[in-house]
Design an enzyme around this catalytic site. Structure first.
Site, PDB file in Angstrom:
ATOM      1  N   GLU A   1       0.818  -1.216   0.000  1.00  0.00           N
ATOM      2  CA  GLU A   1       0.000   0.000   0.000  1.00  0.00           C
ATOM      3  C   GLU A   1       0.850   1.263   0.000  1.00  0.00           C
ATOM      4  O   GLU A   1       0.568   2.236   0.693  1.00  0.00           O
ATOM      5  CB  GLU A   1      -0.964  -0.010   1.192  1.00  0.00           C
ATOM      6  CG  GLU A   1      -1.918  -1.198   1.172  1.00  0.00           C
ATOM      7  CD  GLU A   1      -2.901  -1.186   2.312  1.00  0.00           C
ATOM      8  OE1 GLU A   1      -4.060  -1.565   2.103  1.00  0.00           O
ATOM      9  OE2 GLU A   1      -2.505  -0.803   3.436  1.00  0.00           O
TER      10      GLU A   1
ATOM     11  N   GLU B   1     -12.829  -1.889  11.865  1.00  0.00           N
ATOM     12  CA  GLU B   1     -12.730  -1.171  10.600  1.00  0.00           C
ATOM     13  C   GLU B   1     -13.816  -1.595   9.617  1.00  0.00           C
ATOM     14  O   GLU B   1     -14.407  -0.755   8.939  1.00  0.00           O
ATOM     15  CB  GLU B   1     -11.347  -1.398   9.986  1.00  0.00           C
ATOM     16  CG  GLU B   1     -11.155  -0.754   8.630  1.00  0.00           C
ATOM     17  CD  GLU B   1      -9.778  -1.025   8.044  1.00  0.00           C
ATOM     18  OE1 GLU B   1      -9.551  -0.625   6.894  1.00  0.00           O
ATOM     19  OE2 GLU B   1      -8.939  -1.655   8.737  1.00  0.00           O
TER      20      GLU B   1
ATOM     21  N   ASP C   1      -8.277  -8.681   4.174  1.00  0.00           N
ATOM     22  CA  ASP C   1      -8.023  -7.527   5.041  1.00  0.00           C
ATOM     23  C   ASP C   1      -9.085  -7.392   6.127  1.00  0.00           C
ATOM     24  O   ASP C   1      -9.935  -6.503   6.046  1.00  0.00           O
ATOM     25  CB  ASP C   1      -7.965  -6.237   4.213  1.00  0.00           C
ATOM     26  CG  ASP C   1      -7.512  -5.028   5.024  1.00  0.00           C
ATOM     27  OD1 ASP C   1      -7.000  -5.223   6.138  1.00  0.00           O
ATOM     28  OD2 ASP C   1      -7.665  -3.893   4.539  1.00  0.00           O
TER      29      ASP C   1
END
Length: 717
Positions: free
Chosen positions: A309, A411, A383
C-alpha cells in the site's frame, strides 16, 4: 464566584460514596462491593494481613491494585505486615522468595509454568496456613493477583482450591495505529491517548490505567505507532518520549515496540538509498538500535510494514523480504530485540488474485529469516473482513517464526456504532484445522509452536483504544479488548467463557444480566455478517472510510473496488478461487482443497469467497442462492432488533448512563443494518433480475440515493 460550601461538601461525599453514574472508564476493573457473605468474609480475612516477599516496582503496582480493590470491594484499606508470620494471611512473592515454604515438587511445578506463569493456593508453615500468590518472577505474581481479583469479582474464588496458569503465547501485543499528530488510523474512539507534544515531561494518569488494564489481561507488549510509519519516531526527541511511556509500563510487564519506516535512513540522514545490503544503511539502523536501547534497556523491537500500500521496502532495491527483515533483525539482535515483519503485502502492479500474493511472496522464503524475526500474518488473506477463511500462510511456513494479527478496532465491522463481539470470529479462525504441517494442526496450535517448535510466538491485535472516556467508543467494544487479551494468553479458551467473565466483571453477577448480555454478545458477530457480507461475500464496503455498504464502488486500482471481489453479473455472483478460477484455493492443504472445491461441500459461510455460482444454485436449506442472500440480509436486521429488545429488558438492572449509551448505539446499528440490507439487495438485484422473497421485509429506498452518499469526515481515515 465560589461555589457554595454545601455543594463542595456534597461533591466530595458523592466521590467518596462512588455515587456517580458509571461511564465505562474503569473497564473490567470496576471492583464492586462483595455481596456474597462467605466470599466477603474470606476476602476480608486475606486482605487484613498481607506480606510482600521483597520490594520492587511491580510489587508496588500490586500493592496499589490491592488498595484500590479493597477500598472498593470492602470499603476499607488492606492491612500490610512487615513480618511474614505475624498476623499475615496472604503472601505475595516469587517462587525463589518462597522456596523455603514450598516443597521441591511444588517448586518444580511452578518453575515449569515459565517466566510469566503463576500459582495461587494454600501453603503451610509451622502448622499455620497462608494463602499465597506466587510467580516465577514479579510480573507473574502480578498476573496471579489480577487473576485472583477477577475470581473474587466473578464469585469463583475458593480459598481451598489451587490454581496454576501460564500463557501459551510469548508476545501478547497491542498494535496502535496511532500517528504522531494524535490521529488514529482506523480508530473510532477519539484521538490517540499518547500526548506526544507534552511527553516526556507530562505523564497522563491515563497511561497507568492503560497499563493496569493490559496487565490484568496478560498483554505484555505494545507497539505505539502506526504501521504506516513516520520516520520521526526514530529521532532522539521521540525516543525520549517513548522512554517515558516505557518507564510507566515496565512495572506492569509491558515492553514498548516502535514501527520502523524502511526509508528512514534517507529521510533522517540524507542517505541516497535504503538498500538493506548497503553498508551505510546497515550502520544507520545499528546506530539507531543502539541509541534506542540506551533510552529503553528493555525495548521490544521494531514492527515493519514494507512494500504494501505504498510503504517503502526492500523491493525498491531488488531485495526480498527476508533480506529487508534480516538487516533490521541484526541491528536488534545484540540487545535481544525482536523484528516483526508484516505479511500484509500486495501490489496493484501484480494482477494475481490478491488472496494469493502474500503466500507467493513468503512461502519461497521460509527458513531464510533470522531467528529473531516473526512474520506477522493477518487472520485472513484479504483484510480483516467480517468473516474470512484462515490465511493459507498458516501451515505453509514451518521454518520461520509466525504470529497472528487480529484487528480489535472494527474497521469493517460497523466501527464504533455497531455492537459486534469479535471473539467468536477469532475462535473460529484459531480452531480451524489447517492439515499442515500435520493432520491435526490448527491455526491456534501453529501459533503456539506445537508442531514447528518455534521459540518466539506472537498474537497481536490492532487496538481500538482512544481518548473517549470509556476508552473504546462503544461500551461493548471493551469486550473485544478484553477478549483479545484472553485469547492471546490462551488461544484455546472459548468465546463463551470470555463473554461470561467480561459480563460479570463489567455489569455484575445478576443471573439475568449475565445470561442476556451473553446472548447479545454471542449473537452479535453472526448478525453483522448477515447484514453486511453473508455467504462469503467480502470487501463490499464504502471506499477509503470503509463505512457502510459500497458494492458498486469502481475506479482506480482493481483490488480496491468491490466488483473485483463479488464478481456479480447476470449469471451469478462470487469469486472463483478454485483450480478453474484464480487457483488461490490450491494454497491450502489437499484435504481442504478437495472439500472446498465442491460448492456442495464447502461450509456455506465461505461459499462465495471461493465460488462464482448461478443465482439459482441450491443451498443446503433448499433455497436458491438469490433467496439465501436475501434471507441473510433480512435476518441480520431482525437479529439487531432482537438485541435491542434483549437490552431493553435489562433497563432496571443496568446503570442508567451505560444503559442509555448502549440503547442509542443499538438504534444507530438498526438503521445501519437496514441501510446495508437495502443498498446491497437493491444493487445485486440489478444483476439477478429476480424478485425478493415475499416473506422478508422488502428493501426500501432508491439505489441511486445510496450510491450518492459520501462521508468525507468519517473517523479513522
Amino acid at each position: 464566584m465560589h461555589k457554595p460550601i454545601y455543594l463542595t461538601a456534597l461533591l466530595w461525599l458523592c466521590i467518596s460514596l462512588n455515587c456517580f453514574a458509571k461511564d465505562g472508564y474503569k473497564l473490567w476493573l470496576d471492583y464492586q462491593p462483595i455481596q456474597v457473605p462467605q466470599l466477603k468474609s474470606d476476602v476480608g480475612s486475606l486482605l487484613s494481613g498481607i506480606y510482600f516477599f521483597g520490594e520492587n516496582p511491580t510489587y508496588e503496582a500490586i500493592r496499589n491494585e490491592l488498595n484500590l480493590a479493597s477500598q472498593s470491594m470492602l470499603e476499607k484499606a488492606p492491612v500490610y505486615s512487615k513480618d511474614r508470620l505475624q498476623n499475615t494471611k496472604l503472601w505475595i512473592g516469587t517462587r525463589e522468595q518462597l522456596s523455603q515454604v514450598l516443597s521441591l515438587t511444588k517448586q518444580a511445578e511452578i518453575k515449569a509454568l515459565g517466566e510469566d506463569g503463576f500459582w495461587r493456593g494454600k501453603v503451610e508453615l509451622d502448622g499455620n496456613s497462608f494463602y499465597a500468590i506466587i510467580g516465577n518472577r514479579p510480573v507473574g505474581t502480578l498476573y496471579g493477583t489480577y487473576n485472583w481479583l477477577n475470581s473474587i469479582q466473578s464469585n469463583t474464588f475458593d480459598k481451598s482450591t489451587e490454581l496454576a496458569d501460564a500463557p501459551k503465547i510469548n508476545i501478547r501485543m497491542l498494535n496502535h495505529w496511532d500517528n504522531l499528530d494524535r490521529t488514529v488510523e482506523r480508530g473510532y474512539a477519539g484521538f490517540s491517548i499518547w500526548d506526544w507534544h507534552r511527553l516526556p515531561g507530562y505523564i497522563d494518569p491515563r497511561y497507568v490505567d492503560y497499563a493496569r488494564a493490559n496487565a490484568s489481561l496478560g498483554i505484555n507488549a505494545v507497539s505505539l505507532t502506526n504501521v504506516n510509519a513516520n520516520a520521526l519516531i526514530m529521532t532522539t526527541d521521540f525516543m525520549k518520549k517513548a522512554k517515558a511511556l516505557a518507564d510507566v509500563f515496565r512495572p506492569y510487564g509491558i515492553k514498548v515496540f516502535l514501527t520502523a519506516r524502511f526509508s528512514a535512513p534517507m529521510q533522517l540522514e540524507g542517505l541516497k538509498t535504503a538498500d538493506p545490503l548497503d553498508p551505510e544503511v546497515i550502520a544507520f539502523w545499528k546506530k539507531k538500535a543502539d541509541e534506542l536501547y540506551t533510552h529503553i534497556p528493555d525495548f521490544g523491537g521494531f514492527l515493519v510494514k514494507a512494500n504494501s500500500e505504498g510503504q517503502p521496502g526492500p523491493h525498491e532495491y531488488g531485495r526480498n523480504h527476508a533480506e529487508g527483515a534480516n538487516m533490521l533483525a541484526d541491528a536488534l539482535a545484540p540487545h535481544g530485540g525482536v523484528l516483526i515483519w508484516r505479511a500484509f503485502v500486495y501490489s496493484h502492479e501484480d494482477e494475481v488474485d490478491r488472496h494469493m500474493q502474500a503466500n507467493n511472496e513468503f512461502e519461497p522464503l521460509d527458513g531464510k529469516f533470522k531467528d529473531n524475526v516473526i512474520i506477522q500474518i493477518k487472520n485472513g488473506a484479504i483484510d480483516f473482513q467480517p468473516r474470512e477463511p484462515f490465511h493459507p500462510l498458516y501451515g505453509a511456513i514451518n521454518e520461520t517464526n509466525v504470529g497472528m494479527e487480529f484487528q480489535i478496532t472494527q474497521e469493517y465491522l460497523g466501527q464504533a456504532t455497531n455492537l459486534v463481539y469479535l471473539a467468536p470470529m477469532w475462535e473460529e479462525v484459531l480452531k480451524t484445522k489447517t492439515y499442515k504441517p500435520s493432520p491435526v494442526s490448527t491455526v491456534g496450535s501453529i501459533l503456539e509452536g506445537k508442531e514447528t517448535g518455534q521459540k518466539m510466538t506472537l498474537i497481536a491485535g490492532v487496538s481500538n483504544i482512544g481518548t473517549d472516556h470509556n476508552w473504546t467508543g462503544h461500551l461493548f467494544a471493551q469486550s473485544n479488548w478484553f477478549a483479545f487479551g484472553k485469547m492471546a494468553w490462551n488461544p484455546e479458551v472459548t468465546s463463551h467463557e470470555i463473554a461470561e467473565e467480561w459480563t460479570k466483571l463489567t455489569f455484575g453477577l445478576d443471573r439475568e444480566v449475565v445470561s442476556k448480555v451473553g446472548e447479545i454478545l454471542m449473537e452479535s458477530h453472526e448478525a453483522a455478517v448477515d447484514y453486511m457480507t453473508p455467504l462469503g461475500l467480502h470487501h463490499i464496503m464504502g471506499r477509503s472510510h470503509h463505512y457502510g455498504p459500497g458494492p458498486w464502488v469502481m475506479g482506480g486500482r482493481a483490488d480496491w473496488t468491490a466488483p473485483y471481489y463479488h464478481q456479480a453479473d447476470s449469471l451469478g455472483i462470487g469469486f472463483d478461487r478454485t483450480g478453474e478460477g484464480s487457483g488461490a484455493l490450491e494454497q491450502y492443504a489437499p484435504e481442504i482443497v478437495k472439500k472446498w472445491s465442491d460448492p456442495n461441500q464447502i461450509p456455506e459461510k465461505y461459499l462465495l469467497w471461493f465460488h462464482h455460482l448461478p443465482w439459482d444454485f441450491q443451498l443446503k436449506d433448499g433455497n436458491t442462492l438469490w433467496e439465501g442472500i436475501a434471507y441473510h440480509y433480512d435476518r441480520g436486521v431482525k437479529e439487531v432488533r432482537e438485541m435491542q429488545a434483549t437490552w431493553a429488558s435489562l433497563e432496571s438492572k443496568i446503570d442508567p448512563e451505560e444503559f442509555d449509551h448502549v440503547k442509542q448505539l443499538l438504534e444507530i446499528q438498526e438503521e445501519e443494518a437496514e441501510w446495508w440490507r437495502n443498498a446491497c439487495l437493491l444493487y445485486f438485484q440489478t444483476f439477478s433480475k429476480l424478485p425478493f422473497p415475499d416473506d422478508i421485509e422488502q428493501p426500501e429506498g432508491d439505489l441511486e440515493y445510496y450510491k450518492s452518499l459520501q462521508f468525507p469526515n468519517a473517523p479513522g481515515i
